[in-house]
Design a protein around this motif. Structure first.
Motif, mmCIF file in Angstrom:
data_model
loop_
_atom_site.group_PDB
_atom_site.id
_atom_site.type_symbol
_atom_site.label_atom_id
_atom_site.label_comp_id
_atom_site.label_asym_id
_atom_site.label_seq_id
_atom_site.Cartn_x
_atom_site.Cartn_y
_atom_site.Cartn_z
ATOM 1 N N GLY A 46 -11.069 0.612 -3.450
ATOM 2 C CA GLY A 46 -12.192 1.052 -2.922
ATOM 3 C C GLY A 46 -12.652 0.398 -1.609
ATOM 4 N N PHE A 47 -12.043 -0.729 -1.545
ATOM 5 C CA PHE A 47 -12.663 -1.598 -0.289
ATOM 6 C C PHE A 47 -11.632 -0.577 0.851
ATOM 7 N N TYR A 48 -10.340 -0.638 0.775
ATOM 8 C CA TYR A 48 -9.631 -0.052 1.625
ATOM 9 C C TYR A 48 -9.900 1.436 1.913
ATOM 10 N N GLU A 49 -10.167 2.277 0.795
ATOM 11 C CA GLU A 49 -10.606 3.582 0.972
ATOM 12 C C GLU A 49 -11.737 3.788 1.997
ATOM 13 N N ARG A 50 -12.690 2.997 1.988
ATOM 14 C CA ARG A 50 -13.773 2.834 2.625
ATOM 15 C C ARG A 50 -13.688 2.449 4.024
ATOM 16 N N LEU A 51 -12.376 2.241 4.425
ATOM 17 C CA LEU A 51 -11.890 1.905 5.868
ATOM 18 C C LEU A 51 -10.889 3.029 6.219
ATOM 19 N N GLY A 52 -10.626 3.940 5.485
ATOM 20 C CA GLY A 52 -9.887 5.131 5.885
ATOM 21 C C GLY A 52 -8.457 4.989 5.459
ATOM 22 N N TYR A 53 -8.485 4.335 4.427
ATOM 23 C CA TYR A 53 -6.942 4.107 4.057
ATOM 24 C C TYR A 53 -6.730 5.031 2.568
ATOM 25 N N THR A 54 -5.680 5.430 2.705
ATOM 26 C CA THR A 54 -5.266 6.500 1.425
ATOM 27 C C THR A 54 -3.901 5.927 0.704
ATOM 28 N N ALA A 55 -4.217 5.971 -0.620
ATOM 29 C CA ALA A 55 -3.100 5.464 -1.449
ATOM 30 C C ALA A 55 -2.130 6.428 -1.534
ATOM 31 N N TYR A 56 -0.912 6.086 -1.993
ATOM 32 C CA TYR A 56 0.163 7.004 -2.325
ATOM 33 C C TYR A 56 0.968 6.090 -3.093
ATOM 34 N N GLY A 57 2.015 6.988 -3.770
ATOM 35 C CA GLY A 57 3.023 6.361 -4.723
ATOM 36 C C GLY A 57 2.552 5.723 -5.782
ATOM 37 N N PRO A 58 3.168 5.146 -6.815
ATOM 38 C CA PRO A 58 2.885 4.830 -8.003
ATOM 39 C C PRO A 58 2.345 3.208 -7.826
ATOM 40 N N GLU A 59 1.600 2.642 -9.056
ATOM 41 C CA GLU A 59 1.102 1.446 -9.155
ATOM 42 C C GLU A 59 2.473 0.601 -9.384
ATOM 43 N N ASP A 60 2.384 -0.595 -9.106
ATOM 44 C CA ASP A 60 3.409 -1.386 -9.375
ATOM 45 C C ASP A 60 2.965 -2.901 -9.452
ATOM 46 N N LEU A 61 3.693 -3.911 -9.884
ATOM 47 C CA LEU A 61 3.506 -5.228 -10.054
ATOM 48 C C LEU A 61 3.997 -6.133 -8.929
ATOM 49 N N GLU A 62 3.360 -6.680 -8.296
ATOM 50 C CA GLU A 62 3.663 -8.029 -7.194
ATOM 51 C C GLU A 62 3.069 -9.083 -7.650
ATOM 52 N N ALA A 63 3.907 -10.161 -7.836
ATOM 53 C CA ALA A 63 3.409 -11.426 -8.400
ATOM 54 C C ALA A 63 2.610 -11.491 -9.538
ATOM 55 N N GLY A 64 2.959 -10.153 -10.683
ATOM 56 C CA GLY A 64 2.323 -9.861 -11.889
ATOM 57 C C GLY A 64 0.759 -9.431 -11.687
ATOM 58 N N ILE A 65 0.571 -8.885 -10.464
ATOM 59 C CA ILE A 65 -0.666 -8.277 -10.142
ATOM 60 C C ILE A 65 -0.543 -6.946 -9.558
ATOM 61 N N PRO A 66 -1.364 -5.875 -10.295
ATOM 62 C CA PRO A 66 -1.061 -4.443 -10.186
ATOM 63 C C PRO A 66 -1.352 -4.135 -8.536
ATOM 64 N N HIS A 67 -0.469 -3.343 -8.004
ATOM 65 C CA HIS A 67 -0.860 -3.050 -6.622
ATOM 66 C C HIS A 67 -0.448 -1.479 -6.538
ATOM 67 N N ARG A 68 -1.171 -0.763 -5.161
ATOM 68 C CA ARG A 68 -0.821 0.641 -4.861
ATOM 69 C C ARG A 68 -0.352 0.284 -3.295
ATOM 70 N N SER A 69 0.425 1.338 -2.844
ATOM 71 C CA SER A 69 0.716 1.502 -1.367
ATOM 72 C C SER A 69 -0.557 2.264 -0.748
ATOM 73 N N MET A 70 -0.918 1.990 0.609
ATOM 74 C CA MET A 70 -2.094 2.756 1.181
ATOM 75 C C MET A 70 -1.539 2.786 2.610
ATOM 76 N N ARG A 71 -1.947 3.722 3.181
ATOM 77 C CA ARG A 71 -1.559 3.888 4.706
ATOM 78 C C ARG A 71 -2.927 4.376 5.458
ATOM 79 N N ARG A 72 -3.105 4.089 6.730
ATOM 80 C CA ARG A 72 -4.182 4.725 7.675
ATOM 81 C C ARG A 72 -3.374 4.815 8.980
ATOM 82 N N SER A 73 -3.819 6.284 9.528
ATOM 83 C CA SER A 73 -3.181 6.435 10.935
ATOM 84 C C SER A 73 -4.147 5.660 11.866
ATOM 85 N N LEU A 74 -3.528 5.361 12.953
ATOM 86 C CA LEU A 74 -4.497 4.688 13.947
ATOM 87 C C LEU A 74 -4.754 5.543 15.083
#
Length: 162
Positions: free
Chosen positions: A134-162
């Protein structure tokens, strides 16, 4: 780059690109406090070969205390993850517990995006902990791809065009 936190307008902190070894060490200290001590990320996973060539951005309080940090990977280091050399990678964004919710994270993201634009990048990718989507979405980022684990913590990829 700076951000006011107080109604009186006195600057409570400054966000800047890490300019020297002391700044870089301050960035690493914040990351160690947040990721290693608070979140239990193994120290050998927190620091990597990309730190040497990354642009590090630091938030510093009026008293000189480091409050937050983040980094931008670009060029070959970022292209290895995105496959596109025009896309940078925002990462290792950390804000100390006592100043969370006061705009430091937003100012760091804006500082990293500014550094990306200065290097001619067209977009920024990141790998967000799912609680921070939600923090990144408020800054204009959009999530894509599946959720995965990094260092045992759930993550999602996000992107924002500049």
């Amino acid at each position: 780059m700076s951000e006011d936190l107080r109604p009186s307008g006195t600057r409570a902190y400054v966000v800047r690109v890490a300019e020297d070894l002391a700044d870089r060490e301050a960035c690493f200290a914040v990351r160690k406090e947040v990721f290693v001590a608070e979140q239990g990320v193994p120290e050998d996973l927190e620091y990597d070969e990309h730190d040497a060539g990354a642009v590090h951005v630091l938030a510093v309080g009026q008293d000189g205390r480091p409050l937050g940090a983040g980094r931008l990977l670009y060029g070959e280091a970022a292209a290895a993850g995105t496959g596109d050399p025009s896309v940078g990678s925002l990462g290792r964004l950390a804000v100390t517990r006592e100043v969370r919710g006061l705009g430091v994270g937003v100012a760091l993201v804006k500082g990293i995006e500014e550094a990306a634009r200065a290097r001619g990048l067209t977009a920024v990718d990141l790998h967000a902990q799912t609680h921070a989507l939600g923090f990144y979405e408020r800054l204009g980022y959009t999530a894509y791809g599946p959720e995965d684990l990094e260092a045992g913590i759930p993550h999602r990829s996000m992107r924002r065009s500049l």
